[in-house]
Structure formats: structure tokens, C-alpha cells
Design a protein around this motif. Sequence first.
Motif, short mmCIF file in Angstrom:
data_model
loop_
_atom_site.label_atom_id
_atom_site.label_comp_id
_atom_site.label_asym_id
_atom_site.label_seq_id
_atom_site.Cartn_x
_atom_site.Cartn_y
_atom_site.Cartn_z
N ASP A 19 -17.55 -27.76 -52.18
CA ASP A 19 -17.88 -28.29 -53.50
C ASP A 19 -19.36 -28.67 -53.55
O ASP A 19 -19.95 -29.03 -52.53
CB ASP A 19 -17.06 -29.53 -53.83
CG ASP A 19 -15.60 -29.24 -54.09
OD1 ASP A 19 -15.22 -28.05 -54.13
OD2 ASP A 19 -14.84 -30.21 -54.27
N ASP A 36 -16.92 -25.80 -57.60
CA ASP A 36 -15.93 -25.64 -56.53
C ASP A 36 -16.06 -24.22 -55.98
O ASP A 36 -15.69 -23.25 -56.64
CB ASP A 36 -14.52 -25.87 -57.08
CG ASP A 36 -13.45 -25.87 -56.01
OD1 ASP A 36 -13.72 -25.44 -54.88
OD2 ASP A 36 -12.32 -26.31 -56.31
N HIS A 115 -17.06 -24.93 -69.27
CA HIS A 115 -16.47 -24.77 -67.95
C HIS A 115 -15.94 -23.35 -67.79
O HIS A 115 -15.67 -22.64 -68.77
CB HIS A 115 -15.34 -25.78 -67.72
CG HIS A 115 -14.05 -25.44 -68.41
ND1 HIS A 115 -13.87 -25.55 -69.77
CD2 HIS A 115 -12.86 -24.99 -67.91
CE1 HIS A 115 -12.64 -25.20 -70.08
NE2 HIS A 115 -12.01 -24.83 -68.98
N SER A 119 -12.28 -26.45 -62.83
CA SER A 119 -13.04 -27.69 -62.74
C SER A 119 -13.08 -28.29 -64.15
O SER A 119 -13.30 -27.57 -65.13
CB SER A 119 -14.45 -27.43 -62.21
OG SER A 119 -14.40 -27.11 -60.83
N CYS A 192 -15.06 -33.05 -62.67
CA CYS A 192 -14.44 -33.07 -61.34
C CYS A 192 -13.79 -31.75 -60.98
O CYS A 192 -13.40 -30.97 -61.85
CB CYS A 192 -13.43 -34.20 -61.24
SG CYS A 192 -12.04 -34.10 -62.39
N THR A 193 -13.69 -31.50 -59.68
CA THR A 193 -12.96 -30.35 -59.18
C THR A 193 -11.47 -30.67 -59.12
O THR A 193 -11.06 -31.82 -59.29
CB THR A 193 -13.45 -29.95 -57.77
OG1 THR A 193 -13.21 -31.04 -56.87
CG2 THR A 193 -14.96 -29.64 -57.79
N ASP A 194 -10.66 -29.65 -58.82
CA ASP A 194 -9.22 -29.87 -58.83
C ASP A 194 -8.76 -30.79 -57.70
O ASP A 194 -7.65 -31.32 -57.73
CB ASP A 194 -8.45 -28.55 -58.80
CG ASP A 194 -8.70 -27.73 -57.54
OD1 ASP A 194 -9.74 -27.94 -56.88
OD2 ASP A 194 -7.86 -26.88 -57.20
#
Length: 248
Positions: A19, A36, A115, A119, A192-194
Amino acid sequence: MRIEHADLSLIGDREDNQDRVTVAATDKAALLVVIDGMGGHSDGSRAADTALKSLLDSFQQTPLPMFDPIGFLHLSLSRAHDDVARLGNGQSIDARPRATIAVCLVQEGAAYWAHVGDSRIYHIRHGKLVARTRDHSHVELLLREGKITEEELPNHPMRNFVECCLGGDPAIPEMTISGRHALQAGDVLLLCTDGIWANLRDTDIAAFFRDDTQQLRAWLEALGRRAVQAASPFSDNSTAAVMRYLSN
């Protein structure tokens, strides 16, 4: 423009962290980016590094405040995709470096975001969710069609399957770009990422930012710890950037 911001990237239970996150802020505008990386150890990192450099170069080369923020998001993401796609020249399509990305531009009392992949971007006000992006993923499509419920998402066998990303196929991927979102003093934007959101409810994530008298970094670190604990011992890289809008 007065803002408070923080970022965080935790390795979780993985061997390395693919990331990337940054907040680039001036007195006229701010750009938040979370990426990510997808692929083998080096390929995911290369994709994320390349996309991040591309986005920052585009931001630094554009006069601020931007005349056309939506156009900027479209062009800069397209350029980042081209840069990541070139990394895969000569490789089979399955082996090419890829990345998911979330980007948010804040200027003149408003936020614009975009996006590709899963993410996410959350717009939070007084600890309540105002809006969030919808993933380019198979399970998100099933959810929208009413074929699964929110409760089924975390354990669905295809929850990690994204429909589009940066890199891979040279064609420009599907990207979702928002319109103008007016900001109020105290509003929070979370990218945010997953690894952050996968095992937490949206309402729980928003509630971490309910108290605007506390330091933003402390709440972000608490959120990161909760995300890693919720997925332990199989937690992913968990990465986020957060900004609190104070005034123009």
C-alpha cells in the motif's frame, strides 16, 4: 484553507506492505491519495509507487486552486493508469502489475473525489456517514442487485475480486468521479484500502471520528488497530489518509 490531516499504513499479517498513502497540502488545495498495489511482492509495490508518483506530479504541475477539478481527476488517473500499464509491457496479462486507488481533491470549501477498484472514500460529519464510494467489485454489484446482504460481504468467496484497476489492460479502466461536495467545518474525509474497511461496518468506521476535539491521528491509529485486530491472523495491509476540514 485550514485543515488537519494524518495518514497511516500498517503491514498487518502480510510479509510486506504494498500500500501507499500521501497527503499533499498547500494553502489553496490538498490532495489525498491511497493506493493498494496488486501482484507479486515487487510488482504490487512498483504499481503503487508508479501511480503515486504520477498523481503527485500531476498535482504539482497544475495551478491552484484548480479551474477544473473534475477534469484534473480524470486526466491524472488516466495518466497514472498509463504509467502503471507500461510496467507490464512484455508480460502476460495475468502477471502485469496493478493497483486500486482512491483520490480526493479539496479546495475552496469543497471536495472532489475519484476511485478505481475497491479503495474507498468516506465523507463523515459528526461521526455519521454522509457518503461513501461504491467499489468496482463483484460483491458490490451483487449487493446493489439485492442478491446478497451487507452481512454476507465479509465472508463472500469473491469479496476480493475487483472489476477494474490501474494497470493490466492498456485501455482506460472504469473510474468513478464525484461532483462537488460542499464541506462544513469539522467534516472528515477518510480514504482507505480494503485492509481498513473489509471487516468493519461503515457506521463503526464513521463513529471513530465523532469527536472533533480529539487529535485526528489518535483516532486514525485506533481505527487501524481495530481493522488489523478484526482480521487477525489474516489481516491485510491496512492504509488510510484522513483530513478534517476546519475552514477556507
